[in-house]
Write an enzyme that holds these catalytic residues in place. Structure first.
Site, PDB file in Angstrom:
ATOM      1  N   SER A   1       0.839  -1.200   0.000  1.00 18.98           N
ATOM      2  CA  SER A   1       0.000   0.000   0.000  1.00 18.98           C
ATOM      3  C   SER A   1       0.879   1.257   0.000  1.00 18.98           C
ATOM      4  O   SER A   1       1.567   1.530  -0.982  1.00 18.98           O
ATOM      5  CB  SER A   1      -0.962  -0.037   1.203  1.00 18.98           C
ATOM      6  OG  SER A   1      -1.907   0.991   1.122  1.00 18.98           O
TER       7      SER A   1
ATOM      8  N   HIS B   1      -8.656   0.647   0.591  1.00 21.42           N
ATOM      9  CA  HIS B   1      -8.638  -0.319  -0.519  1.00 21.42           C
ATOM     10  C   HIS B   1     -10.027  -0.920  -0.778  1.00 21.42           C
ATOM     11  O   HIS B   1     -10.167  -2.112  -0.980  1.00 21.42           O
ATOM     12  CB  HIS B   1      -7.591  -1.412  -0.266  1.00 21.42           C
ATOM     13  CG  HIS B   1      -6.201  -0.865  -0.192  1.00 21.42           C
ATOM     14  ND1 HIS B   1      -5.540  -0.355  -1.296  1.00 21.42           N
ATOM     15  CD2 HIS B   1      -5.360  -0.683   0.860  1.00 21.42           C
ATOM     16  CE1 HIS B   1      -4.349   0.094  -0.917  1.00 21.42           C
ATOM     17  NE2 HIS B   1      -4.221  -0.093   0.377  1.00 21.42           N
TER      18      HIS B   1
END
Length: 301
Positions: free
Chosen positions: A92, A197
Site C-alpha cells: 500500500s 482499498h
C-alpha cells in the site's frame, strides 16, 4: 545474496522509529533532515518522540513511515552499496518507498505525493463510515462470494490464509456474521479510520491522479511490482493508472511476492518500521530468507 527490496505499509509505525538510524547514519539523518524542511512540521520529532495518537493519524502516519523507510534504505545503501535488488515492492503506502528506491522520483517529491495521498484518503474516511476486518483461513472463493453478497471488497491478499475485507461499516459487520455462519471462525474487525482499498476510496484515487500527473516522475530503473496489477508498469500511463487504482483496489501482495521470488531472489529485505512483510513471507515462501532494516542492528545482518 540475491535480494528483493520491500517497504512497510501503514500500521507498522511505532514511536521511536528511526532514531538510532538518525544518530548513527549520516545518510539516514540527511533523509530525516530533508523531510523536516518540506511539510511544515518536523517529521523526525514525530517519529522519534510521538505522541502515538498523532503518529497513528493517516495524514501524519503516511509521511512518517515513508520517511523512516527511505532513511532505512539510505543507511543500508551507505553500508552495503554492493547489494542491488532484482525488484522492489511495497505494501500500500510502501509502494511509494519502492518507487523511490527504483528512481521514479526524488525523496522530496515522493514525500509531497505521500502527504497529498494521505490528505485525500483521510478526507474520504471522514466522508464515509467505513470498516475493515481480517479473515484468517477459509476458502478464498467463499470470502469473495460473501463480499459480493454484502457489497464490500477484498482489500488485501496478504498471505495464504490472511485476507482483509473492507467497505461500509454495517456491510462489513454483516459480512463478518455471514463468514462465521459459513464456518470461518477467525474473522477479526480491525480498528481503522476507514475502508481502505475499497470502492469507498475511489474518489481519493481519482483526485490523486491529478496530483500524480503534475509530479515529476520517471520510469523506474528497477522493476516495481504494483499492488494493483501485481506486475511492473510498461509505460508512464500504466504507472499512473496503477497508483490511482491502488487507493481503492485490492493489494495483491501474495502475487507480488511470488512473482518477485520467481526472478531468482533468495532474500527479502524489508525497509521500514516493524516486521510485517517478513512475517507474511514466512507464510508465503517459507524457504526465502527475510531481513528487517528497521534499526542499526538490522544493518549488520
Amino acid at each position: 545474496m540475491t535480494a528483493i527490496f520491500v517497504f512497510s505499509g501503514q500500521g507498522a509505525q511505532a514511536v521511536g522509529m528511526g532514531k538510532d538510524l538518525y544518530d548513527s547514519s549520516p545518510a539516514a539523518a540527511a533523509i530525516f533532515n530533508s523531510a523536516d524542511q518540506i511539510l511544515g512540521w518536523k517529521v523526525s520529532d514525530l517519529c522519534f518522540n510521538g505522541p502515538e495518537n498523532k503518529l497513528t493519524e493517516s495524514i501524519f502516519c503516511q509521511p512518517a513511515i515513508y520517511t523512516m523507510s527511505c532513511a532505512a534504505l539510505a543507511a543500508y545503501r551507505e553500508k552495503h552499496p554492493e547489494v542491488k535488488p532484482l525488484a522492489c515492492a511495497g505494501l500500500s503506502l510502501g509502494e511509494y518507498g519502492a518507487l523511490y528506491a527504483a528512481g521514479t522520483f526524488s525523496f522530496e517529491d515522493g514525500l509531497r505525493l505521500v502527504a497529498r495521498r494521505a490528505e485525500l484518503m483521510d478526507k474520504a474516511c471522514k466522508e464515509n463510515n467505513g470498516g475493515m476486518a481480517s479473515v484468517l483461513g477459509g476458502d478464498v472463493e467463499v470470502i469473495r462470494e460473501v463480499c459480493a453478497a454484502c457489497g464490500i471488497d477484498i482489500a488485501n491478499y496478504n498471505s495464504p490464509g490472511q485476507i482483509v475485507i473492507s467497505g461500509a461499516s454495517e456491510k462489513v459487520d454483516a459480512a463478518v456474521t455471514m463468514l462465521k455462519e459459513k464456518g470461518l471462525r477467525k474473522v477479526i474487525p480491525l480498528k481503522v479510520a476507514g475502508a481502505y482499498h475499497s470502492k469507498m476510496m475511489a474518489g481519493a484515487g481519482i483526485a490523486l491522479r491529478t496530483v500524480l500527473e503534475e509530479a515529476a516522475l520517471n520510469m523506474p530503473t528497477i522493476p516495481v511490482y504494483h499492488n494493483f496489477s501485481a506486475k511492473p508498469s510498461e509505460n508512464m500511463q500504466e504507472l499512473l493508472r496503477n497508483l490511482e487504482s491502488q487507493v481503492a483496489g485490492s493489494v495483491r501482495w501474495v502475487e507480488c511476492v511470488t512473482a518477485m521470488a520467481a526472478l531468482g531472489a533468495d532474500t527479502m529485505i524489508e525497509f521500514g518500521p516493524g516486521n510485517v512483510l517478513t512475517g507474511l513471507l514466512k507464510r508465503t515462501i517459507p524457504e526465502m530468507n527475510g531481513i528487517n532494516i528497521n534499526s542499526v542492528d538490522g544493518l549488520n545482518q
